[in-house]
Design a protein around this motif. Structure first.
Motif, short mmCIF file in Angstrom:
data_model
loop_
_atom_site.label_atom_id
_atom_site.label_comp_id
_atom_site.label_asym_id
_atom_site.label_seq_id
_atom_site.Cartn_x
_atom_site.Cartn_y
_atom_site.Cartn_z
N PRO A 179 12.70 -0.79 -8.44
CA PRO A 179 11.39 0.24 -8.45
C PRO A 179 11.89 1.61 -8.47
O PRO A 179 13.16 1.96 -7.95
N TYR A 180 10.87 2.49 -9.07
CA TYR A 180 11.22 3.83 -9.18
C TYR A 180 10.82 4.33 -7.72
O TYR A 180 10.00 3.88 -6.86
N ARG B 179 8.11 4.01 -2.69
CA ARG B 179 8.36 3.07 -3.84
C ARG B 179 7.24 2.81 -4.28
O ARG B 179 6.15 2.47 -4.25
N LEU B 180 7.10 2.83 -5.97
CA LEU B 180 6.13 2.77 -6.61
C LEU B 180 5.99 1.28 -7.07
O LEU B 180 7.04 0.67 -7.27
N ILE C 233 12.04 11.50 -9.26
CA ILE C 233 12.10 10.21 -9.19
C ILE C 233 13.60 9.67 -8.99
O ILE C 233 14.35 10.30 -9.53
N ARG C 234 13.75 8.70 -8.32
CA ARG C 234 15.14 7.97 -8.04
C ARG C 234 14.94 6.64 -8.18
O ARG C 234 14.01 5.89 -7.94
N ILE D 128 -0.38 6.94 -9.71
CA ILE D 128 -1.27 5.68 -8.96
C ILE D 128 -0.94 4.50 -9.57
O ILE D 128 -0.45 4.27 -10.57
N ALA D 129 -1.53 3.26 -8.74
CA ALA D 129 -1.10 1.99 -9.15
C ALA D 129 -2.58 1.46 -10.00
O ALA D 129 -3.43 1.93 -9.82
#
Length: 286
Positions: free
Chosen positions: A55-56, A66-67, A82-83, A116-117
């Motif tokens: 995950p990004y 956590r995206l 982002i990581r 956003i999701a």
């Protein structure tokens, strides 16, 4: 942005149906070492991203967010860090800023400088894309995403044409068309017509028809306050006088008689001042 050594990245040109809204489709697979930081920089686009690998992590929050697998990266006017730690497996669509509304519909609310999701309506697509990506079939993944967006485009265009047809017929008949007949004329179900009409116009076909009937009655009384109210109710498609009064009051807080009296008084004032009050050039139903 630090790139991994074993990166797979490719961009694909969209189908002609989508080229006005989609800049490109792209796939990306690569392994990133721990604590690798990347920057999402402003590019004037909106990204529709499906990542089925590591995950990004969005670094604009503390702790990092956590995206989810399926996200929209909204229009950016500042860099977003982002990581990622591990292997990303991405299939995505890069949308023109103006194409986001056409393809994502309600998903674009308040997403500027945000991630956003995607809503639950995308779940079926997410599951199919994950199946292809996890087996390494990126070609099938991006074409499946493209087919989904083509379907949304065609559905949206159909919705607009459907509502335009219904609204024009209601306008032509001055709101005197049963919703069931209207749906049959448009080759749609009543429920489908009501839902699409609400989405495009912002109100139901029934309320739109009521408004048109009222507008005809109101204009007639504005120019001809001495009109026979029983006859006017019939001409405007009301069931009876009681229905006419109830509907008119709902729009104006006045009965037709009270409104006619007000218009008559206004005409008297204007005539006293030598102002010509032009009557409507056409009658109802002509």
């Amino acid at each position: 942005m630090t790139m991994p050594d074993n990166v797979k990245y490719h961009e694909y040109k969209p189908h002609s149906i989508l080229e006005d809204n989609v800049k490109c489709f792209w796939i990306h697979e690569g392994r990133f070492s721990a604590e690798t930081t990347q920057d999402i920089t402003p590019d004037g686009a909106v990204e529709l991203i499906f990542n089925f690998g590591s995950p990004y992590l969005l670094l604009t929050t503390t702790p990092p967010t956590r995206l989810p697998a399926a996200i929209i990266v909204g229009f950016q006017n500042k860099t977003m860090p982002i990581r990622v730690d591990g292997t990303v497996k991405v299939v995505a669509a890069r949308l023109f800023a103006w194409g986001a509304l056409a393809l994502l519909h309600d998903e674009v609310q308040a997403i500027t400088n945000a991630v956003i999701a995607l809503s639950a309506e995308w779940n079926s697509l997410v599951q199919r894309l994950e199946q292809y990506v996890m087996t390494g079939d990126y070609e099938k993944a991006w074409t499946t995403l493209q087919e989904f967006l083509i379907q949304r485009t065609l559905t949206r265009n159909y919705d607009i044409r459907l509502v335009q047809t219904a609204a024009k017929l209601l306008h032509y008949t001055k709101g005197q068309c049963r919703i069931e007949d209207l749906a049959d004329y448009c080759h749609a179900s009543v429920r489908q017509l009501q839902r699409r009409f609400q989405d495009v116009v912002g109100t139901s076909p029934k309320v739109f028809a009521r408004t048109l009937r009222f507008e005809q009655a109101q204009r007639r009384l504005m120019f001809d306050p001495d009109a026979d109210l029983t006859e006017l109710a019939y001409e405007c498609g009301y069931f009876d006088q009681a229905h006419f009064i109830k509907e008119f009051r709902a729009f104006t807080d006045k009965t037709p008689t009270e409104y006619a009296r007000q218009m008559r008084q206004m005409q008297d004032v204007l005539k006293a001042k030598d102002v010509v009050f032009l009557q409507s050039s056409s009658r109802l139903g002509e």
